[in-house]
Design a protein around this motif. Sequence first.
Motif, PDB file in Angstrom:
ATOM      1  N   PRO A 124     -33.077  -4.406 -17.635  1.00 11.55           N
ATOM      2  CA  PRO A 124     -32.049  -4.044 -18.615  1.00 11.55           C
ATOM      3  C   PRO A 124     -30.649  -4.549 -18.274  1.00 11.55           C
ATOM      4  N   TRP A 125     -30.260  -4.482 -16.994  1.00 10.92           N
ATOM      5  CA  TRP A 125     -28.917  -4.950 -16.637  1.00 10.92           C
ATOM      6  C   TRP A 125     -28.770  -6.444 -16.896  1.00 10.92           C
ATOM      7  N   PHE A 126     -29.838  -7.193 -16.689  1.00 10.16           N
ATOM      8  CA  PHE A 126     -29.796  -8.637 -16.892  1.00 10.16           C
ATOM      9  C   PHE A 126     -29.643  -8.953 -18.374  1.00 10.16           C
ATOM     10  N   ALA A 127     -30.424  -8.298 -19.215  1.00  8.51           N
ATOM     11  CA  ALA A 127     -30.323  -8.529 -20.657  1.00  8.51           C
ATOM     12  C   ALA A 127     -28.959  -8.122 -21.186  1.00  8.51           C
TER      13      ALA A 127
ATOM     14  N   TYR B  41     -27.794  -3.586  -5.855  1.00  9.00           N
ATOM     15  CA  TYR B  41     -28.656  -2.451  -6.190  1.00  9.00           C
ATOM     16  C   TYR B  41     -28.311  -1.182  -5.414  1.00  9.00           C
ATOM     17  N   PRO B  42     -28.130  -1.253  -4.072  1.00 12.34           N
ATOM     18  CA  PRO B  42     -27.816  -0.021  -3.341  1.00 12.34           C
ATOM     19  C   PRO B  42     -26.521   0.645  -3.784  1.00 12.34           C
ATOM     20  N   ASN B  43     -25.540  -0.142  -4.241  1.00 13.48           N
ATOM     21  CA  ASN B  43     -24.239   0.419  -4.596  1.00 13.48           C
ATOM     22  C   ASN B  43     -24.124   0.843  -6.053  1.00 13.48           C
ATOM     23  N   LEU B  44     -25.182   0.702  -6.824  1.00 17.19           N
ATOM     24  CA  LEU B  44     -25.146   1.188  -8.200  1.00 17.19           C
ATOM     25  C   LEU B  44     -25.028   2.709  -8.208  1.00 17.19           C
TER      26      LEU B  44
ATOM     27  N   GLN C  83     -27.141   4.929 -12.899  1.00 21.86           N
ATOM     28  CA  GLN C  83     -27.552   3.597 -13.351  1.00 21.86           C
ATOM     29  C   GLN C  83     -28.943   3.211 -12.842  1.00 21.86           C
ATOM     30  N   LYS C  84     -29.449   3.960 -11.876  1.00 25.09           N
ATOM     31  CA  LYS C  84     -30.738   3.630 -11.270  1.00 25.09           C
ATOM     32  C   LYS C  84     -31.884   4.280 -12.044  1.00 25.09           C
ATOM     33  N   ALA C  85     -31.935   3.928 -13.309  1.00 26.22           N
ATOM     34  CA  ALA C  85     -32.966   4.443 -14.200  1.00 26.22           C
ATOM     35  C   ALA C  85     -32.980   3.558 -15.437  1.00 26.22           C
ATOM     36  N   LEU C  86     -33.980   3.724 -16.244  1.00 25.70           N
ATOM     37  CA  LEU C  86     -34.051   2.951 -17.482  1.00 25.70           C
ATOM     38  C   LEU C  86     -33.125   3.528 -18.534  1.00 25.70           C
TER      39      LEU C  86
ATOM     40  N   GLY D 224     -29.511   4.746 -17.457  1.00 31.68           N
ATOM     41  CA  GLY D 224     -29.408   3.680 -16.476  1.00 31.68           C
ATOM     42  C   GLY D 224     -29.629   2.301 -17.045  1.00 31.68           C
ATOM     43  N   ARG D 225     -29.696   1.333 -16.127  1.00 32.60           N
ATOM     44  CA  ARG D 225     -29.860  -0.065 -16.528  1.00 32.60           C
ATOM     45  C   ARG D 225     -30.837  -0.819 -15.620  1.00 32.60           C
TER      46      ARG D 225
END
Length: 572
Positions: free
Chosen positions: A332-335, A512-515, A519-522, A535-536
């Motif tokens: 999702p974050w990429f899109a 990724y670790p600093n999100l 944000q660590k979810a869909l 999240g993303r």
Amino acid sequence: MIKNKIITALLLAFVLLQSGCSLDEQLYGVSTTDGFIKNEADAAFVVNGVYANFQDFQSFKSSAAGLMLYSGDEFAFTGTVGNNAAGVWINRLFTSSDTYVTGTWTNLFGGINKANSAKEAVDASTLSTAFKTRINGEMTFIRAFSYYYLVRLFGGVPISTQATKPGDNFYKQRASVDSVYQQIFRDFKNTNEKCLPLSKQPATEFGRATKGAAQALLAQAYLTYGNFCDLNGRAADAQINYQQAANWADSVLLSKEYSLISNYADLWDVTKEKAAYKEVIYGLQFTRDAIASAAGSKGSEWAYYTQPSERWGVSGNLLPKGNGHGGLKVQPWFAEQYFTGEYAKDYRSEVTFLTGWSGFTTATTPVAKTYNTFPAIATDASDLVRQSMCYLDKYKDAKGYDQRNNENDYFVIRLAEVYLIKAEALNELGRTAEAYTSFNELRKRARQTNGTARTTPLDLAAGLDKENFRLAVFNERGLELVGEGQRFFDMVRMRYPNTNMTMMQWRLETFYPNLPTTQKALPSWDTATKTWKGGRVYTVNIVPWNVRFLLYPIPNAEFDSNPNIGLQNPGW
């Protein structure tokens, strides 16, 4: 399009084109170069068989392509990991015994030996010097092409420039990365000198190596080797190679042999595939195979693996009616990156990412539904189904024969990338202001859309420094070339701004670790605000950074058979 079919049986008739686990193992035939090739038709028979190597399941049909397509950061896999290679690669669960890793190694080395054998057989014939010269150039292209993928996937590898024969040294040590690149440069330059430009290539040889293909891959290879030198503290060497990259990119651009297709969508229309080679400088051709099927066919499998299971008429999958696999999705974050900010309303995003379609449920009795995925927003309706991740939409073939038997070619390098290579090389040379011109050629094409001009995307904002211009190139390549096997290589060769970390290390160790935890979810659809919230990231595929992610492992089978191969790659 209708292509000249290349059948694997061609190789069986030519016993000197041996196959084996590497250049150093298992001879299945004895070299018999004397008198085998009597005329140009015999030579074409052999040469086409060498090219067919790249259509094998263990090559760019599946194994080799998968290693590149699934090991970047742009895709997620939501299927069952244990029984699917895509899930294994994305989750970094592969080992040095992985059949796809071993298959890729075996196939590429097999291609090198076949090219060496064919080259020697043609050289030994009584055909015209001009014809032999051209075939020599093509076979050294195949050798360089194979070594180029080997060195980027595995690092230093054994080098052989002659066909393997009884009595040869089968136990060669890994050559250094530097030595492999020097061999690649020599071979591609030989192709440049001996092969025809596209405009003079006979129609019967469509899809084979050309002068332009050698020049474009030289530009890419010099850029990649320059990055390697930079990452290893060899700044002066890096600068020499960046200049070479810019020079070879100019060779392509100034030749006027290629041009950007005006409508980006036409590149991915399988009915217009041959016309795409106005921009595609080199591609590996796949065809609907009426003789073989599935993994043994000469067809492509990317339409099936990249499309949703609820969308019909997009691949040769027979059950239910040409739908996709559905497991491979876009993070999702990429899109979202390519639907917002400077990429808002970029036509390439609309073409590349599938965010909505009319389809059917996958139940025993399918029900018609309308599908909407993140990040697109669709009006609520009784038949609407929302999904948290979109799909890659570059590969479709409604007339495919089965899941793994579709027409879509594998585009190795396009003119669009040559513009970006030149821009990146100039920037690394400290000539950032000059680099903008090449970079913005892609933005200009994107604004043409399908004939109705837009004002977006704007040209790249002026005034970027070297570090941030590099990041802009990385992001532009991310959109322009997504799903074309470039992202993994970009992530392991390019540096994140103002660090010595590759993009791969930065993504896994820092990004990724600093999100934020949220944000660590869909993403999820908020019915009250009519927006995507949450999240993303599809976190199942996210793993801690490890140096082993920069290279694939040398297969265990190679260590078992070759006591001189040397050390395993770091982290393995």
